[in-house]
Design an enzyme around this catalytic site. Structure first.
Site, PDB file in Angstrom:
ATOM      1  N   GLU A  52       0.875  -1.213  -0.058  1.00  0.00           N
ATOM      2  CA  GLU A  52       0.049   0.210   0.095  1.00  0.00           C
ATOM      3  C   GLU A  52       0.761   1.321   0.111  1.00  0.00           C
ATOM      4  O   GLU A  52       1.788   1.382   0.811  1.00  0.00           O
ATOM      5  CB  GLU A  52      -0.811  -0.198   1.313  1.00  0.00           C
ATOM      6  CG  GLU A  52      -1.781   1.147   1.497  1.00  0.00           C
ATOM      7  CD  GLU A  52      -2.538   1.037   2.558  1.00  0.00           C
ATOM      8  OE1 GLU A  52      -3.686   1.776   2.796  1.00  0.00           O
ATOM      9  OE2 GLU A  52      -2.344   0.106   3.649  1.00  0.00           O
ATOM     10  N   LYS A 121      -9.182   2.730  -2.005  1.00  0.00           N
ATOM     11  CA  LYS A 121      -9.259   1.924  -0.714  1.00  0.00           C
ATOM     12  C   LYS A 121     -10.911   2.529  -0.134  1.00  0.00           C
ATOM     13  O   LYS A 121     -10.916   3.733  -0.149  1.00  0.00           O
ATOM     14  CB  LYS A 121      -8.370   2.384   0.214  1.00  0.00           C
ATOM     15  CG  LYS A 121      -8.371   1.590   1.559  1.00  0.00           C
ATOM     16  CD  LYS A 121      -7.043   2.068   2.549  1.00  0.00           C
ATOM     17  CE  LYS A 121      -7.090   1.150   3.701  1.00  0.00           C
ATOM     18  NZ  LYS A 121      -5.962   1.196   4.547  1.00  0.00           N
ATOM     19  N   CYS A 177      -5.407  -3.094   2.552  1.00  0.00           N
ATOM     20  CA  CYS A 177      -5.066  -3.109   3.802  1.00  0.00           C
ATOM     21  C   CYS A 177      -6.544  -3.478   4.684  1.00  0.00           C
ATOM     22  O   CYS A 177      -7.036  -4.364   4.789  1.00  0.00           O
ATOM     23  CB  CYS A 177      -4.464  -1.944   4.119  1.00  0.00           C
ATOM     24  SG  CYS A 177      -3.664  -2.217   5.809  1.00  0.00           S
TER      25      CYS A 177
END
Length: 677
Positions: A52, A121, A177
């Protein structure tokens, strides 16, 4: 594609990459990504994931709002995109990007000089040490958009799937994540929409215990989603102002760990594995509830196609293949499997005796592995029921070819277990039957055909059933799963039949380890264990055909093939429905070198063998003919018995339901067309 290419057999190579981070230096980070990308290309990797925000560094806090940094990120991405034109590998890189009025934490999917798409994200942690809500906007709900940066344009949103048009089953879904830490994850939705390879780009600083939590989430996601899961977390070089980083990498497939990297490594690393796309497809097709769930949550996803153009040549095989798929080589797993298998069998006998009100069991004991194991299961069952061992009516029934060693072992075991035992010599009765039916042996001729063999097998079973009638007991069958698969049993009045077949779910290759476990766990006394050890060392033989002094006894494996190969063929046929050509490819890698790969604990050195491709092909053909075209009628009428292995059972009431008069032509055609002789 050649036979030796993984891409010819439904596999795809994936990689989890960690680069040494250069905080707030996108140019240096882009160079590091390209170095790893070139290495992945050289290894014929199909998909490579990076951490990330790896282009900027994860721990840069408010620097992410600075235009000079974001401009440098776009230049770094442009350099990666341009250089990727010569690379086979799909690169999935983390970077902050501007879109509309906000900044997004993104995964950029790059292939052969193009940006296939950008995934923002969805879930931004803003608790404890995390402060992402200060810097980024959530990508939740963004669909159907297009993003422009650095002169590049690409689909933008959480509605993206990336599908290889020339590698069947390779469809990529991306989450970032925190997306995997929530109750209903993007990965779950992506899998239901068709993603077979799920990617997670992670920053995730390390604290005590967090690595275990990540591993648990990766494993469970891959298991629930029937998918591969590729995870890469930020590592060395990230800012340690208040945090530390371990660079954890892992690759899971359907709940199984395929590969993991070294944590706290200084510098970068690439963790690779070959994932089985066919296995995932078969699992999803078999588990109908997966598709039922999809229909309940159906959404629209844009499907971005690309041509991977994988190599046709042999690139090796980066995957652990157990020689014995029913028998794990890991000592702890094997011990757990044996504990469960033995107790499943014991529980089955206990319940059958309780349900029928039976106080006695009748069993034939030859001194071989199968009847030995069935007897020690029966002994534990009567112990649990509080019955005396004398309620086990055990019989050894020597025939024309019974060996001294096996008979001695049978007698010793029955005595050591304190059963009610007896020797019944069947030769006189067998001779009379052969004479009555006009068989040449009844006239004194040495003709040892299948009738000669089955008269003996049938008489033994006939005696056992009549003894059970006489004494008010039930006959415990001893034949195993491998014999049922190959039809290596005498139908009807023979070893195919019993009142309850306790070994029906146990493959031949597992039974020796179950007996070793019984010895090691001290289920019985020393005399029993000594005899069990002696039985383990004997060769597998039906002992139905007499041999001259000095000749080798009749060998089962010489007729139907090595059980270790046939159990390998059975597992991948029964559990996953794989093509014979793929099974042969996997068997070659598992069995080609005695010195490579792991063997099950305590496996004797003198019994460790290797097989070349012609041998594998030969015995696979025998398996296909016997399994698909010959022996189903025996399985269609098999007695009850417990399912033991997750690899499956052959009960017509359980895992395997097939017509008794089917053809093996389709399987044999695949073998003929696709496996070199």
């Amino acid at each position: 594609m050649t036979f030796h290419s993984i891409y010819a057999h439904g596999f795809a190579r994936v990689a989890a990459c960690v680069t040494a981070s250069h905080v707030a230096d996108p140019t240096a980070n882009a160079k590091a990504v390209l170095t790893a990308a070139n290495a992945c290309h050289d290894q014929s990797v199909a998909v490579a994931v990076f951490p990330e925000l790896c282009l900027s560094g994860y721990a840069i806090e408010d620097l992410v709002k600075q235009d000079p940094l974001l401009d440098a990120v776009e230049r770094g991405l442009a350099a990666i995109v341009e250089a990727s034109a010569a690379l086979m590998t799909v690169l999935i890189v983390g970077a902050p990007l501007r879109f509309g009025h906000r900044i997004y934490n993104c995964a950029i999917v790059i292939h052969r000089g193009n940006v296939l798409g950008v995934v923002p994200k969805s879930y931004l942690p803003t608790y404890r040490e995390f402060y992402e809500g200060r810097h980024f906007a959530s990508g939740t709900g963004i669909a159907g958009e297009t993003i422009a940066f650095g002169g590049l344009h690409a689909p933008f949103g959480t509605d993206l799937l990336f599908a290889a048009e020339d590698v069947p089953g390779l469809t990529i879904g991306v989450e970032i994540c925190e997306d995997m830490w929530i109750p209903v994850t993007p990965a779950s939705e992506l899998a239901l929409a068709g993603a077979s390879v799920l990617i997670n780009l992670s920053g995730s600083p390390i604290t005590i215990g967090r690595a275990r939590s990540r591993a648990l989430l990766c494993q469970s996601t891959s298991a629930r989603c029937l998918a591969a899961y590729v995870y890469s977390a930020a590592g060395a070089g990230e800012s340690t102002t208040d945090l530390a980083w371990d660079g954890q990498t892992s690759i899971y497939e359907n709940g199984v760990l395929l590969a993991e990297g070294e944590r706290f490594r200084q510098g970068g690393q690439i963790t690779t594995a070959d994932v089985d796309l066919d296995l995932l497809r078969q699992e999803r097709a078999s588990m109908g509830t997966f598709d039922d769930n999809r229909r309940q949550r159906e959404g629209f996803y844009r499907r971005i196609s690309f041509a991977l153009k994988p190599p046709a040549a042999d690139i090796g095989f980066l995957r652990k293949i157990e020689r014995f798929p029913f028998v794990p080589s890991d000592e702890n797993l094997l011990e757990q499997d044996c504990y469960e298998a033995y107790n499943i069998q014991v529980a089955g006998v206990v319940q059958r005796m309780r349900a029928t009100g039976t106080k006695r069991v009748v069993i034939g004991v030859s001194g071989g592995l199968d009847s030995t194991h069935a007897l020690i299961v029966a002994a534990k069952a009567v112990d649990l029921l509080g019955l005396p061992r004398e309620n086990i009516l055990a019989y050894t029934m020597p025939g024309f070819a019974t060996g001294t060693e096996s008979k001695t072992n049978a007698l010793a075991l029955m005595k050591a277990l304190q059963t009610n035992w007896q020797e019944l010599d069947i030769r006189t009765t067998a001779t009379q039957m052969l004479k009555d039916i006009g068989h040449p042996f009844g006239k004194g001729e040495k003709v040892y055909d299948v009738t000669f063999e089955n008269v003996q097998a049938g008489l033994r079973t006939d005696y056992l059933f009549r003894l059970a009638n006489h004494h008010g007991g039930i006959v415990i069958g001893t034949g195993d799963l491998s014999e049922l698969a190959l039809g290596w049993c005498t139908y009807g009045v023979g070893d195919q039949m019993a009142h309850y077949n306790v070994n029906a779910g146990v493959p031949k290759t597992l039974i020796q380890h179950l007996i070793r476990w019984v010895i090691a766990s001290k289920q019985f006394t020393g005399d029993v264990n000594t005899t069990l050890a002696s039985i383990l060392s004997a060769e597998i033989s039906p002992e139905l055909v007499p041999v001259k002094p000095g000749e080798k006894p009749q060998s089962t494996e010489a007729s139907i093939g090595p059980y270790e190969l046939q159990d390998f063929n059975l597992f991948y046929t029964l559990r996953f429905g794989l093509r014979p050509s793929k099974i042969a490819f996997m068997a070659q890698h598992a069995w080609k070198d005695v010195a490579k790969g792991e063997w099950p604990p305590a496996f004797p050195n003198d019994k460790r063998r290797a097989y070349d491709l012609p041998e594998i092909r030969r015995w696979l053909e025998v398996f296909l003919r016997r399994f698909f075209a010959f022996s189903q009628f025996k399985r269609s009428a098999m007695p009850n018995g417990p399912k033991v292995s997750a690899g499956g059972s052959l009960s017509p009431r359980g895992d395997w339901r097939a017509p008794s008069d089917s053809s093996a032509a389709a399987w044999l055609e695949d073998l003929e067309r696709n496996v070199p002789k």
